[in-house]
Design an enzyme around this catalytic site. Structure first.
Site, short mmCIF file in Angstrom:
data_model
loop_
_atom_site.label_atom_id
_atom_site.label_comp_id
_atom_site.label_asym_id
_atom_site.label_seq_id
_atom_site.Cartn_x
_atom_site.Cartn_y
_atom_site.Cartn_z
N LYS A 156 3.95 10.37 8.24
CA LYS A 156 3.31 9.96 9.49
C LYS A 156 4.01 10.47 10.74
CE LYS A 156 0.61 6.05 7.76
NZ LYS A 156 -0.73 6.60 8.03
N ASP A 214 9.83 2.34 1.16
CA ASP A 214 8.75 3.14 1.75
C ASP A 214 8.77 2.95 3.27
OD1 ASP A 214 6.31 4.06 2.72
OD2 ASP A 214 5.12 3.20 1.11
N PHE A 243 0.86 -1.18 0.00
CA PHE A 243 0.00 0.00 0.00
C PHE A 243 0.89 1.23 0.00
CE2 PHE A 243 -2.43 3.50 1.67
CZ PHE A 243 -3.65 3.37 1.02
#
Length: 407
Positions: A255, A226, A139
Site C-alpha cells: 500500500k 501484517d 483480512f
C-alpha cells in the site's frame, strides 16, 4: 490521427469484469488531498486509495523522480541485480531493525510469501503439516491461501475447499491463543495485523503483542505481523507494532510504501531471513526499478517532511474532533466507538452504513465503509488540520442524519 479522448466517461464499464461495487464516479486528476472527477467535481480524499497515496496526489518531489526513472528503465526482471532493490531494502532494514527484504507488487503477494515462509520454516524443522495461527476478522488477501487465512466467511463463500493448516483465534486473548495451540507440535507461526483494516479498524493491544512475541520465542514460532495497511507511518510510527516495542520475524508491507505505484515487500528478521533459497519463491514484476524508485522517494520525502509526527498530530486532532462532534451519538450508542491511531481511524456505527459512501461523495468527501458498519478514514499522510476539520464538518452531520432515520 489518434481520436481525442472523451471529456467524460460513462458510469458503466461493460467490458470490465464486475468484481467491485463501484460508486458512480470516475476520477480524473488530483492535487494534494484533493481529487477531481471527469466531470469536474472536487472531492476531499479521506480514503487515499485505501491507505495507498501516502504523499497525496501529484506530489511536487515524487512526480519528477518517477518521470526521471521512467525515462531510464521501468522493468528489467530479476535475472539481474536491480540497484534500487538494495537501496530500498537497506532503508527498510534500518527502519525496522530486521535483516533482509523480498520485493513483490501487492499486499496479497507479500502475505502469500509470508505464509510460504512459515510453511518452509516448519518443513525445515521436520514438521510435515505446518499450522499457522490466524485471527477472527482478519483480512490478508483474496488468493486461495490468503483467503483461507482471512477471517471473513462472506469473502470466502463460493471458493472452497479452503487451504488447510490454519488455527483461528479471537483478538487480544492470550488465554485463547494458549488453549488453541496447547500441545500442538505442528504450530509454526502466529500471523496477525497490528491494526485490522478490512475487519473494522481493530488494533491489537500493545500488551497482547508483547505476550505473543514472548510465546513465539518460547515455542520457536515465527511472529508474522501484517503491516500492509497500517504500516508506513500511518499510525505515527513506521510500523504499527513499534508502539508495542517489539519486532516481528516476518513483516509484509505494501500500500503506502510506493505512494501509488504498486509495490509489496516482505521484511524478515534473523529467524526468517534465510529460509528461502533460489527457486523457492519469485515474481516477474516485484522489485522493478520504477517501484523501487517510488519506495525510495516516498520514504525520503516522509523523512524530510516529518510525516510520522505529522500523521500522529493530525490524526489525534481528527479523532478528538470526531469524538467531540459525535459525543451525543457515542453516549446513546448510535456510534459504538471511534477506533484507531494516527491517520487510520474507524467510526463504528450501530447499524450497517454502506450508503454513507454515496452520501459523503455527494458532499465532496471520499471514504470507505468496511465490516458493514465501520466508516474508515485513511487519508494521505500530508492531510492538514484544516482538512481534517473539513472531513469532520462534512461527515458528522451525515452520520447524525443517518442515525436519526427510521429503519
Amino acid at each position: 490521427m489518434t481520436a481525442a479522448l472523451p471529456s467524460h466517461i460513462e458510469v458503466a464499464s461493460p467490458h470490465v469484469m464486475n468484481t467491485y461495487g463501484r460508486l458512480p464516479i470516475a476520477l480524473s486528476h488530483g492535487q494534494g488531498c484533493r481529487v477531481w472527477d471527469v466531470n469536474g467535481k472536487e472531492y476531499l480524499d479521506g480514503l487515499g486509495g485505501i491507505a495507498v497515496n501516502t504523499l497525496g496526489h501529484n506530489h511536487p518531489r515524487l512526480v519528477p523522480a518517477l518521470q526521471d526513472q521512467i525515462a531510464k528503465i521501468i522493468h528489467s526482471s530479476n535475472y539481474y541485480h536491480v540497484p534500487g532493490q538494495e537501496t530500498l531494502a537497506a532503508k527498510l532494514v534500518e527502519l525496522s531493525g530486521m535483516e533482509n527484504v523480498f520485493f513483490c507488487s501487492t499486499g496479497l503477494e507479500a502475505n502469500e510469501a509470508a505464509l510460504k515462509l512459515a510453511r518452509k520454516f516448519g518443513h525445515d524443522k521436520g514438521i510435515d503439516r505446518p499450522e499457522i495461527v490466524v485471527y477472527e476478522k482478519a483480512f490478508h488477501g483474496r488468493s486461495i491461501a490468503t483467503l483461507s487465512a482471512t477471517g471473513n466467511s462472506k469473502v470466502q463463500a463460493g471458493f472452497g475447499p479452503l487451504v488447510e493448516g490454519f488455527i483461528r483465534v479471537p483478538l487480544n486473548d492470550v488465554a485463547a491463543l494458549e488453549t488453541a495451540t496447547d500441545g500442538n507440535p505442528n504450530v509454526v507461526a502466529v500471523f496477525f495485523e497490528a491494526i485490522q483494516g478490512e475487519g473494522g479498524i481493530h488494533p491489537m493491544d500493545a500488551g497482547y503483542m508483547q505476550q505473543v512475541r514472548k510465546l513465539c520465542d518460547q515455542n520457536d514460532w515465527l511472529l508474522m505481523i501484517d503491516e500492509v495497511q497500517c504500516g508506513m507511518g500511518r499510525t505515527g510510527k513506521w510500523f504499527a507494532h513499534q508502539w508495542a516495542g517489539i519486532q516481528p520475524d516476518v513483516m509484509p508491507l505494501a500500500k503506502g510504501l510506493g505512494s501509488g505505484v504498486p509495490i509489496g515487500a516482505v521484511v524478515a528478521g534473523p529467524k526468517a531471513a534465510h529460509i528461502f533459497a533460489p527457486g523457492n519463491h519469485g515474481t516477474t514484476f516485484g522489485g522493478n526499478p520504477l517501484a523501487m524508485r517510488a519506495g525510495i522517494e516516498t520514504i525520503r520525502i516522509m523523512e524530510e517532511d516529518g510525516l510520522l509526527a505529522h500523521a500522529a498530530k493530525v490524526g489525534a486532532h481528527l479523532k478528538a474532533a470526531l469524538e467531540r462532534e459525535l459525543a451525543a451519538e457515542l453516549k446513546t450508542g448510535g456510534v459504538r466507538e471511534i477506533r484507531g491511531f494516527g491517520l487510520m481511524l474507524g467510526i463504528d456505527l450501530a447499524k450497517p452504513c454502506g450508503e454513507i459512501l454515496n452520501r459523503a461523495a455527494d458532499k465532496g468527501l471520499l471514504l470507505s465503509v468496511t465490516a458493514d458498519s465501520v466508516i474508515r478514514l485513511v487519508p494521505p499522510l500530508i492531510l492538514s488540520e484544516a482538512e481534517a476539520d473539513e472531513i469532520v464538518a462534512i461527515l458528522c452531520p451525515l452520520i447524525k442524519q443517518f442515525l436519526g432515520e427510521k429503519p
